[in-house]
Design a protein around this motif. Structure first.
Motif, short mmCIF file in Angstrom:
data_model
loop_
_atom_site.label_atom_id
_atom_site.label_comp_id
_atom_site.label_asym_id
_atom_site.label_seq_id
_atom_site.Cartn_x
_atom_site.Cartn_y
_atom_site.Cartn_z
N ARG A 1 46.30 98.98 -87.79
CA ARG A 1 45.48 99.97 -87.07
C ARG A 1 46.01 100.18 -85.66
N TRP A 2 46.58 99.15 -85.07
CA TRP A 2 47.13 99.26 -83.73
C TRP A 2 48.22 100.34 -83.69
N ASP A 3 49.12 100.31 -84.67
CA ASP A 3 50.18 101.31 -84.73
C ASP A 3 49.61 102.70 -84.97
N THR A 4 48.57 102.79 -85.78
CA THR A 4 47.93 104.08 -86.03
C THR A 4 47.30 104.62 -84.75
N VAL B 1 38.94 99.40 -81.54
CA VAL B 1 39.65 99.27 -82.81
C VAL B 1 40.77 98.26 -82.70
N ILE B 2 41.51 98.30 -81.60
CA ILE B 2 42.61 97.35 -81.42
C ILE B 2 42.08 95.94 -81.19
N ALA B 3 41.04 95.79 -80.39
CA ALA B 3 40.49 94.46 -80.08
C ALA B 3 39.88 93.80 -81.31
N LEU C 1 51.84 101.71 -72.52
CA LEU C 1 51.50 100.29 -72.37
C LEU C 1 51.20 99.64 -73.72
N TRP C 2 50.45 100.33 -74.58
CA TRP C 2 50.16 99.77 -75.90
C TRP C 2 51.43 99.60 -76.72
N MET C 3 52.33 100.57 -76.65
CA MET C 3 53.56 100.48 -77.41
C MET C 3 54.43 99.33 -76.91
N ILE C 4 54.56 99.19 -75.61
CA ILE C 4 55.36 98.09 -75.04
C ILE C 4 54.74 96.75 -75.40
N THR C 5 53.42 96.65 -75.32
CA THR C 5 52.74 95.40 -75.67
C THR C 5 52.99 95.03 -77.13
N LYS C 6 52.89 96.00 -78.01
CA LYS C 6 53.13 95.76 -79.44
C LYS C 6 54.57 95.30 -79.66
N LEU C 7 55.54 95.96 -79.01
CA LEU C 7 56.94 95.56 -79.16
C LEU C 7 57.19 94.15 -78.63
N VAL C 8 56.56 93.81 -77.52
CA VAL C 8 56.72 92.46 -76.96
C VAL C 8 56.22 91.42 -77.97
N TYR C 9 55.06 91.67 -78.57
CA TYR C 9 54.53 90.73 -79.57
C TYR C 9 55.45 90.63 -80.78
N VAL C 10 55.98 91.75 -81.22
CA VAL C 10 56.88 91.73 -82.39
C VAL C 10 58.15 90.94 -82.06
N PHE C 11 58.77 91.21 -80.92
CA PHE C 11 59.99 90.50 -80.57
C PHE C 11 59.74 89.01 -80.32
N ILE D 1 50.20 111.56 -80.23
CA ILE D 1 49.99 112.95 -80.67
C ILE D 1 49.03 113.65 -79.73
N TYR D 2 47.95 112.96 -79.36
CA TYR D 2 46.97 113.54 -78.43
C TYR D 2 47.62 113.84 -77.07
#
Length: 124
Positions: free
Chosen positions: A52-55, A23-25, A102-112, A62-63
């Motif tokens: 979708r990445w954030d979802t 889904v992310i790819a 790791l996904w959260m850090i990667t997303k934050l890196v891209y945003v910043f 949650i899982y």
């Protein structure tokens, strides 16, 4: 020592991880790159809103929380590492907490990085 919990957990990790990664790819087609292959943040804006990445990150978090709760419940009940349920919850908790982080850090890196490249004069 039975390893049923580890085996079942590995299968679940492979299936859920593949679905989440797929889904992310699939969002990669929305990324605009320059001629050197770097992301062009002036034309790629989907990093700056809920996707979708954030979802997927939220679902994985949650899982992970549910697995930690399940682990705690069965440990308080008196089960030990020989229990397939404990093995399952330990493996799921470790793997999905790592993946989520790791996904959260990667997303934050891209945003910043996108903020820095898209609005360079705003943050000097």
């Amino acid at each position: 020592m039975p390893v049923t919990g580890w085996v079942v957990s590995s299968i679940v990790v492979a299936v859920l991880g593949s679905v989440f990664a797929g889904v992310i790819a699939s969002m990669n087609k929305k990324v605009v790159r320059d001629k050197w292959g770097k992301i062009d943040f002036t034309k790629t804006d989907f990093y700056f809103y809920w996707t979708r990445w954030d979802t997927i990150i939220l679902i994985a978090a949650i899982y992970t929380f549910l697995n930690i709760t399940g682990l705690l419940v069965f440990l308080l009940r008196g089960d030990n590492i020989n229990s397939p349920i404990i093995q399952y919850f330990i493996h799921q908790t470790v793997v999905f907490s790592l993946i989520t982080f790791l996904w959260m850090i990667t997303k934050l890196v891209y945003v910043f990085k996108g903020i820095k490249e898209r609005w360079p004069n705003e943050f000097k």
